[in-house]
Design a protein around this motif. Structure first.
Motif, PDB file in Angstrom:
ATOM      1  N   LEU A   5       0.839  -1.197   0.000  1.00  0.00           N
ATOM      2  CA  LEU A   5       0.000   0.000   0.000  1.00  0.00           C
ATOM      3  C   LEU A   5       0.874   1.248   0.000  1.00  0.00           C
ATOM      4  CD1 LEU A   5      -2.800  -0.758   2.621  1.00  0.00           C
ATOM      5  CD2 LEU A   5      -3.085  -0.503   0.156  1.00  0.00           C
ATOM      6  N   LEU A   8       0.729   5.779   4.441  1.00  0.00           N
ATOM      7  CA  LEU A   8      -0.555   6.236   4.985  1.00  0.00           C
ATOM      8  C   LEU A   8      -0.453   7.563   5.713  1.00  0.00           C
ATOM      9  CD1 LEU A   8      -1.828   2.756   6.125  1.00  0.00           C
ATOM     10  CD2 LEU A   8      -2.654   4.103   4.200  1.00  0.00           C
ATOM     11  N   ASN A  12      -2.391   7.967   9.725  1.00  0.00           N
ATOM     12  CA  ASN A  12      -2.832   6.586   9.480  1.00  0.00           C
ATOM     13  C   ASN A  12      -4.342   6.494   9.285  1.00  0.00           C
ATOM     14  OD1 ASN A  12      -0.262   6.170  11.588  1.00  0.00           O
ATOM     15  ND2 ASN A  12      -0.268   4.829   9.797  1.00  0.00           N
ATOM     16  N   ILE A  14      -7.358   6.649   6.293  1.00  0.00           N
ATOM     17  CA  ILE A  14      -7.782   6.667   4.896  1.00  0.00           C
ATOM     18  C   ILE A  14      -9.124   7.377   4.842  1.00  0.00           C
ATOM     19  CG2 ILE A  14      -8.391   5.265   2.888  1.00  0.00           C
ATOM     20  CD1 ILE A  14      -6.661   3.013   4.168  1.00  0.00           C
ATOM     21  N   VAL A  39      -4.208  10.175   1.886  1.00  0.00           N
ATOM     22  CA  VAL A  39      -4.650   8.911   1.284  1.00  0.00           C
ATOM     23  C   VAL A  39      -6.170   8.922   1.265  1.00  0.00           C
ATOM     24  CG1 VAL A  39      -4.564   6.396   1.375  1.00  0.00           C
ATOM     25  CG2 VAL A  39      -2.607   7.730   2.168  1.00  0.00           C
ATOM     26  N   GLN A 125      -9.035  -5.610   5.772  1.00  0.00           N
ATOM     27  CA  GLN A 125      -9.789  -4.657   6.570  1.00  0.00           C
ATOM     28  C   GLN A 125     -10.921  -5.363   7.313  1.00  0.00           C
ATOM     29  OE1 GLN A 125     -11.667  -1.583   4.244  1.00  0.00           O
ATOM     30  NE2 GLN A 125     -12.267  -2.955   2.604  1.00  0.00           N
ATOM     31  N   ILE A 150      -6.605  -3.162   8.742  1.00  0.00           N
ATOM     32  CA  ILE A 150      -7.239  -1.848   8.742  1.00  0.00           C
ATOM     33  C   ILE A 150      -8.618  -1.968   9.395  1.00  0.00           C
ATOM     34  CG2 ILE A 150      -8.180  -0.017   7.252  1.00  0.00           C
ATOM     35  CD1 ILE A 150      -6.041  -0.926   5.152  1.00  0.00           C
ATOM     36  N   ALA A 170      -4.046   0.964  10.082  1.00  0.00           N
ATOM     37  CA  ALA A 170      -4.714   2.223   9.750  1.00  0.00           C
ATOM     38  C   ALA A 170      -6.188   2.104  10.082  1.00  0.00           C
ATOM     39  CB  ALA A 170      -4.536   2.547   8.262  1.00  0.00           C
ATOM     40  N   PHE A 172     -10.113   3.363   8.528  1.00  0.00           N
ATOM     41  CA  PHE A 172     -10.802   3.809   7.321  1.00  0.00           C
ATOM     42  C   PHE A 172     -12.252   4.124   7.692  1.00  0.00           C
ATOM     43  CE2 PHE A 172     -11.788   2.420   2.639  1.00  0.00           C
ATOM     44  CZ  PHE A 172     -12.257   3.685   2.373  1.00  0.00           C
TER      45      PHE A 172
END
Length: 201
Positions: A5, A8, A12, A14, A39, A125, A150, A170, A172
């Motif tokens: 990826l 980030l 961190n 997205i 990102v 994720q 994630i 991360a 999201f």
């Protein structure tokens, strides 16, 4: 070896962009950059807007496509210049459709997420993460370490911090930015929201 990826950034996080035209998103994207969020993703149905964003932000941001479920969507995203693609589902057949394009696969259980890693995903994720309590969020990253995991879905800031402290790659959060924050008379509310999500500050 799976493609990696893109970096980030310092937070961190997205950021999923709302389903609007590129011209409407550009001012908000400038605020994102200013606040250190570099990102972003567009939904699979908005891939056609990606070239317009990349014309302005190719050097300053990395933009992926989320919600992919088919090989054709992966190819379309790659053709438009996406830095990565993400699926909410465990769909190993998406990995390698475009060999150099990082793919994020989804899952809910440790077994599903591990299967995504073994399929060659750049990351996996947990989605929807809001289905789980804080105990699960605390233990899952360490259970799957050193795999990149994630947290995705409706995420609160305290959950995001807990996740990263536990070793998650991360977060999201799908609903940081809505259309109203982008299309309003000014972007002050958007900036306040982003400053709230400056994890690690």
């Amino acid at each position: 070896m799976a493609p990696e990826l893109p970096g980030l950034g310092v937070h961190n996080v997205i950021v999923g962009l709302p389903d609007l035209d590129a011209d409407e998103l550009l001012p908000a994207c400038e605020v994102l950059c200013q606040e250190g969020f570099k990102v972003w993703t567009l939904s699979a149905g908005q891939t056609s807007q990606l070239p317009g964003l990349l014309r302005v932000y190719r050097r300053r941001a990395r933009i992926g496509v989320h919600g992919v479920t088919t090989a054709a969507q992966v190819q379309s995203a790659a053709g438009a210049g996406a830095s990565f693609v993400a699926s909410d589902f465990l769909l190993p057949e998406l990995v390698g459709v475009v060999p150099e394009l990082p793919v994020v696969l989804g899952g809910m259980t440790p077994s599903e997420l591990r299967a995504g890693m073994e399929a060659g995903a750049a990351a996996v994720q947990l989605v929807p993460s809001e289905a789980f309590g804080t105990s699960y969020l605390r233990i899952l990253p360490s259970l799957l370490a050193p795999g990149p995991v994630i947290q995705a879905g409706r995420v609160e800031r305290y959950q995001a911090e807990l996740w990263l402290d536990a070793g998650g790659l991360a977060v999201f959060p799908r609903d940081i930015i809505g259309p109203e924050a982008v299309l309003g008379d000014n972007l002050d509310d958007l900036r306040v929201t982003l400053q709230h999500w400056r994890l690690g500050d």
